[in-house]
Design a protein around this motif. Structure first.
Motif, PDB file in Angstrom:
ATOM      1  N   PRO A  54      44.478  29.486  28.623  1.00 43.31           N
ATOM      2  CA  PRO A  54      45.719  29.488  29.408  1.00 43.31           C
ATOM      3  C   PRO A  54      46.437  28.140  29.487  1.00 43.31           C
ATOM      4  CG  PRO A  54      43.978  30.663  30.582  1.00 43.31           C
ATOM      5  CD  PRO A  54      43.339  29.986  29.405  1.00 43.31           C
ATOM      6  N   ILE A  55      45.715  27.061  29.212  1.00 45.70           N
ATOM      7  CA  ILE A  55      46.374  25.745  29.282  1.00 45.70           C
ATOM      8  C   ILE A  55      46.616  25.154  27.885  1.00 45.70           C
ATOM      9  CG2 ILE A  55      45.566  25.243  31.617  1.00 45.70           C
ATOM     10  CD1 ILE A  55      43.496  23.311  30.273  1.00 45.70           C
ATOM     11  N   ASN A  56      46.603  26.040  26.869  1.00 43.18           N
ATOM     12  CA  ASN A  56      46.934  25.643  25.495  1.00 43.18           C
ATOM     13  C   ASN A  56      45.920  24.679  24.881  1.00 43.18           C
ATOM     14  OD1 ASN A  56      48.535  25.974  23.203  1.00 43.18           O
ATOM     15  ND2 ASN A  56      49.736  24.155  23.673  1.00 43.18           N
ATOM     16  N   VAL A  57      44.683  24.780  25.296  1.00 46.08           N
ATOM     17  CA  VAL A  57      43.604  24.039  24.644  1.00 46.08           C
ATOM     18  C   VAL A  57      42.801  25.054  23.850  1.00 46.08           C
ATOM     19  CG1 VAL A  57      41.508  22.667  24.975  1.00 46.08           C
ATOM     20  CG2 VAL A  57      43.518  22.233  26.405  1.00 46.08           C
ATOM     21  N   ARG A  58      42.720  24.851  22.561  1.00 49.11           N
ATOM     22  CA  ARG A  58      42.015  25.759  21.670  1.00 49.11           C
ATOM     23  C   ARG A  58      40.642  25.186  21.340  1.00 49.11           C
ATOM     24  NH1 ARG A  58      45.374  28.336  23.765  1.00 49.11           N
ATOM     25  NH2 ARG A  58      47.394  28.812  22.870  1.00 49.11           N
ATOM     26  N   VAL A  59      39.639  26.035  21.390  1.00 49.14           N
ATOM     27  CA  VAL A  59      38.262  25.615  21.113  1.00 49.14           C
ATOM     28  C   VAL A  59      37.686  26.549  20.060  1.00 49.14           C
ATOM     29  CG1 VAL A  59      35.995  25.102  22.081  1.00 49.14           C
ATOM     30  CG2 VAL A  59      38.043  24.893  23.530  1.00 49.14           C
ATOM     31  N   ASN A  60      37.201  25.979  18.979  1.00 49.44           N
ATOM     32  CA  ASN A  60      36.615  26.748  17.886  1.00 49.44           C
ATOM     33  C   ASN A  60      35.385  26.024  17.371  1.00 49.44           C
ATOM     34  OD1 ASN A  60      38.643  28.983  17.350  1.00 49.44           O
ATOM     35  ND2 ASN A  60      39.954  27.175  17.370  1.00 49.44           N
ATOM     36  N   SER A  61      34.622  26.735  16.560  1.00 50.23           N
ATOM     37  CA  SER A  61      33.502  26.098  15.875  1.00 50.23           C
ATOM     38  C   SER A  61      33.545  26.460  14.398  1.00 50.23           C
ATOM     39  CB  SER A  61      32.162  26.501  16.504  1.00 50.23           C
ATOM     40  OG  SER A  61      31.975  27.886  16.500  1.00 50.23           O
ATOM     41  N   ILE A  62      32.960  25.593  13.629  1.00 43.81           N
ATOM     42  CA  ILE A  62      32.843  25.790  12.182  1.00 43.81           C
ATOM     43  C   ILE A  62      31.359  25.879  11.867  1.00 43.81           C
ATOM     44  CG2 ILE A  62      33.228  24.748   9.915  1.00 43.81           C
ATOM     45  CD1 ILE A  62      35.697  23.354  11.155  1.00 43.81           C
ATOM     46  N   ALA A  63      30.997  26.848  11.030  1.00 44.42           N
ATOM     47  CA  ALA A  63      29.608  27.053  10.648  1.00 44.42           C
ATOM     48  C   ALA A  63      29.456  26.801   9.148  1.00 44.42           C
ATOM     49  CB  ALA A  63      29.155  28.461  11.012  1.00 44.42           C
ATOM     50  N   PRO A  64      29.145  25.560   8.779  1.00 43.25           N
ATOM     51  CA  PRO A  64      28.919  25.282   7.355  1.00 43.25           C
ATOM     52  C   PRO A  64      27.623  25.916   6.857  1.00 43.25           C
ATOM     53  CG  PRO A  64      29.338  23.259   8.592  1.00 43.25           C
ATOM     54  CD  PRO A  64      29.086  24.358   9.586  1.00 43.25           C
ATOM     55  N   GLY A  65      27.599  26.143   5.568  1.00 44.07           N
ATOM     56  CA  GLY A  65      26.365  26.549   4.906  1.00 44.07           C
ATOM     57  C   GLY A  65      25.641  25.312   4.410  1.00 44.07           C
ATOM     58  N   SER A  66      25.042  25.406   3.238  1.00 42.89           N
ATOM     59  CA  SER A  66      24.278  24.298   2.656  1.00 42.89           C
ATOM     60  C   SER A  66      25.235  23.300   2.011  1.00 42.89           C
ATOM     61  CB  SER A  66      23.280  24.837   1.631  1.00 42.89           C
ATOM     62  OG  SER A  66      22.369  25.700   2.262  1.00 42.89           O
ATOM     63  N   ILE A  67      25.516  22.228   2.728  1.00 40.96           N
ATOM     64  CA  ILE A  67      26.480  21.226   2.293  1.00 40.96           C
ATOM     65  C   ILE A  67      25.730  20.002   1.764  1.00 40.96           C
ATOM     66  CG2 ILE A  67      28.423  19.766   2.979  1.00 40.96           C
ATOM     67  CD1 ILE A  67      29.000  22.806   3.136  1.00 40.96           C
ATOM     68  N   ASP A  68      26.029  19.624   0.547  1.00 39.47           N
ATOM     69  CA  ASP A  68      25.383  18.485  -0.107  1.00 39.47           C
ATOM     70  C   ASP A  68      26.289  17.268  -0.022  1.00 39.47           C
ATOM     71  OD1 ASP A  68      23.580  17.004  -1.608  1.00 39.47           O
ATOM     72  OD2 ASP A  68      24.349  17.729  -3.520  1.00 39.47           O
ATOM     73  N   PHE A  69      25.705  16.137   0.322  1.00 45.72           N
ATOM     74  CA  PHE A  69      26.409  14.851   0.340  1.00 45.72           C
ATOM     75  C   PHE A  69      25.344  13.765   0.264  1.00 45.72           C
ATOM     76  CE2 PHE A  69      25.753  16.357   4.649  1.00 45.72           C
ATOM     77  CZ  PHE A  69      25.155  15.273   5.284  1.00 45.72           C
ATOM     78  N   PRO A  70      25.720  12.540  -0.063  1.00 47.20           N
ATOM     79  CA  PRO A  70      24.725  11.469  -0.171  1.00 47.20           C
ATOM     80  C   PRO A  70      23.931  11.304   1.130  1.00 47.20           C
ATOM     81  CG  PRO A  70      26.797  10.767  -1.131  1.00 47.20           C
ATOM     82  CD  PRO A  70      27.060  12.087  -0.438  1.00 47.20           C
ATOM     83  N   GLY A  71      22.614  11.369   0.998  1.00 46.68           N
ATOM     84  CA  GLY A  71      21.736  11.225   2.145  1.00 46.68           C
ATOM     85  C   GLY A  71      21.420  12.531   2.856  1.00 46.68           C
ATOM     86  N   SER A  72      21.972  13.631   2.383  1.00 46.11           N
ATOM     87  CA  SER A  72      21.767  14.918   3.058  1.00 46.11           C
ATOM     88  C   SER A  72      20.386  15.495   2.767  1.00 46.11           C
ATOM     89  CB  SER A  72      22.830  15.926   2.621  1.00 46.11           C
ATOM     90  OG  SER A  72      22.583  16.354   1.291  1.00 46.11           O
ATOM     91  N   THR A  73      20.005  16.444   3.588  1.00 41.53           N
ATOM     92  CA  THR A  73      18.771  17.194   3.365  1.00 41.53           C
ATOM     93  C   THR A  73      18.805  17.870   2.005  1.00 41.53           C
ATOM     94  OG1 THR A  73      18.566  17.603   5.725  1.00 41.53           O
ATOM     95  CG2 THR A  73      17.349  19.078   4.273  1.00 41.53           C
ATOM     96  N   TRP A  74      19.984  18.372   1.618  1.00 43.08           N
ATOM     97  CA  TRP A  74      20.091  19.074   0.341  1.00 43.08           C
ATOM     98  C   TRP A  74      20.011  18.119  -0.836  1.00 43.08           C
ATOM     99  CZ3 TRP A  74      18.483  23.550   0.900  1.00 43.08           C
ATOM    100  CH2 TRP A  74      18.749  24.274   2.057  1.00 43.08           C
ATOM    101  N   GLU A  75      20.477  16.900  -0.670  1.00 39.35           N
ATOM    102  CA  GLU A  75      20.299  15.910  -1.733  1.00 39.35           C
ATOM    103  C   GLU A  75      18.812  15.629  -1.918  1.00 39.35           C
ATOM    104  OE1 GLU A  75      22.386  11.820  -2.974  1.00 39.35           O
ATOM    105  OE2 GLU A  75      21.131  11.639  -1.175  1.00 39.35           O
ATOM    106  N   ARG A  76      18.090  15.445  -0.807  1.00 39.94           N
ATOM    107  CA  ARG A  76      16.651  15.212  -0.895  1.00 39.94           C
ATOM    108  C   ARG A  76      15.925  16.415  -1.497  1.00 39.94           C
ATOM    109  NH1 ARG A  76      17.928  13.037   3.980  1.00 39.94           N
ATOM    110  NH2 ARG A  76      16.990  14.726   5.196  1.00 39.94           N
ATOM    111  N   PHE A  77      16.357  17.620  -1.104  1.00 44.54           N
ATOM    112  CA  PHE A  77      15.762  18.831  -1.664  1.00 44.54           C
ATOM    113  C   PHE A  77      15.889  18.831  -3.186  1.00 44.54           C
ATOM    114  CE2 PHE A  77      16.511  23.183  -3.205  1.00 44.54           C
ATOM    115  CZ  PHE A  77      15.286  23.765  -2.902  1.00 44.54           C
TER     116      PHE A  77
END
Length: 136
Positions: A54-77
């Motif tokens: 009602p006060i024009n504040v929007r709240v959302n969430s994002i649910a990523p899957g397996s995201i690879d980047f330097p230092g990530s768990t998936w990089e180590r995997f």
């Protein structure tokens, strides 16, 4: 962080809050503490969205899957397993045929932060290349 910014958002009558959760907040995968924490973040986002719409504040969430980047768990995997193990994981779990990368997450944050997403609130948006199995 939400508690710190919310007074200003209420005062100006506009705001965007975007929480980064995980597909494992919506379905099985990972450790129980990880899944419970991410599910809680999705629930918090939905609850706040309904309170703040009602006060024009929007709240959302994002649910990523397996995201690879330097230092990530998936990089180590990928570094710590033979190529056939990595290939089997990808074939079994990643319909797009590859790990995700950070830029699509950032693009979704940019969209949800914009006025173009004015009717989007209380949503949890998967950015996972089809990895998630949940119908919800």
């Amino acid at each position: 962080m939400i508690a710190l910014v919310l007074p200003h958002m209420r005062e100006q009558g506009w705001g965007r809050i975007i929480n980064i959760s995980s597909i494992y907040g919506r379905e099985h995968g990972g450790s129980i503490d990880y899944m419970a924490g991410k599910a809680g973040l999705i629930a918090l986002s939905k609850h706040l969205a309904l309170q703040l719409a009602p006060i024009n504040v929007r709240v959302n969430s994002i649910a990523p899957g397996s995201i690879d980047f330097p230092g990530s768990t998936w990089e180590r995997f990928q570094q710590n397993n033979p190529p056939e193990v990595v290939d089997e994981f990808i074939a079994r779990n990643l319909p797009a045929g590859r790990f995700g990368w950070p830029e699509p997450i950032g693009e979704m944050v940019a969209f949800l932060s914009s006025d173009r997403a004015d009717l989007v609130t209380g949503a949890c948006i998967n950015v996972d290349g089809g990895q998630s199995k949940s119908l919800f």
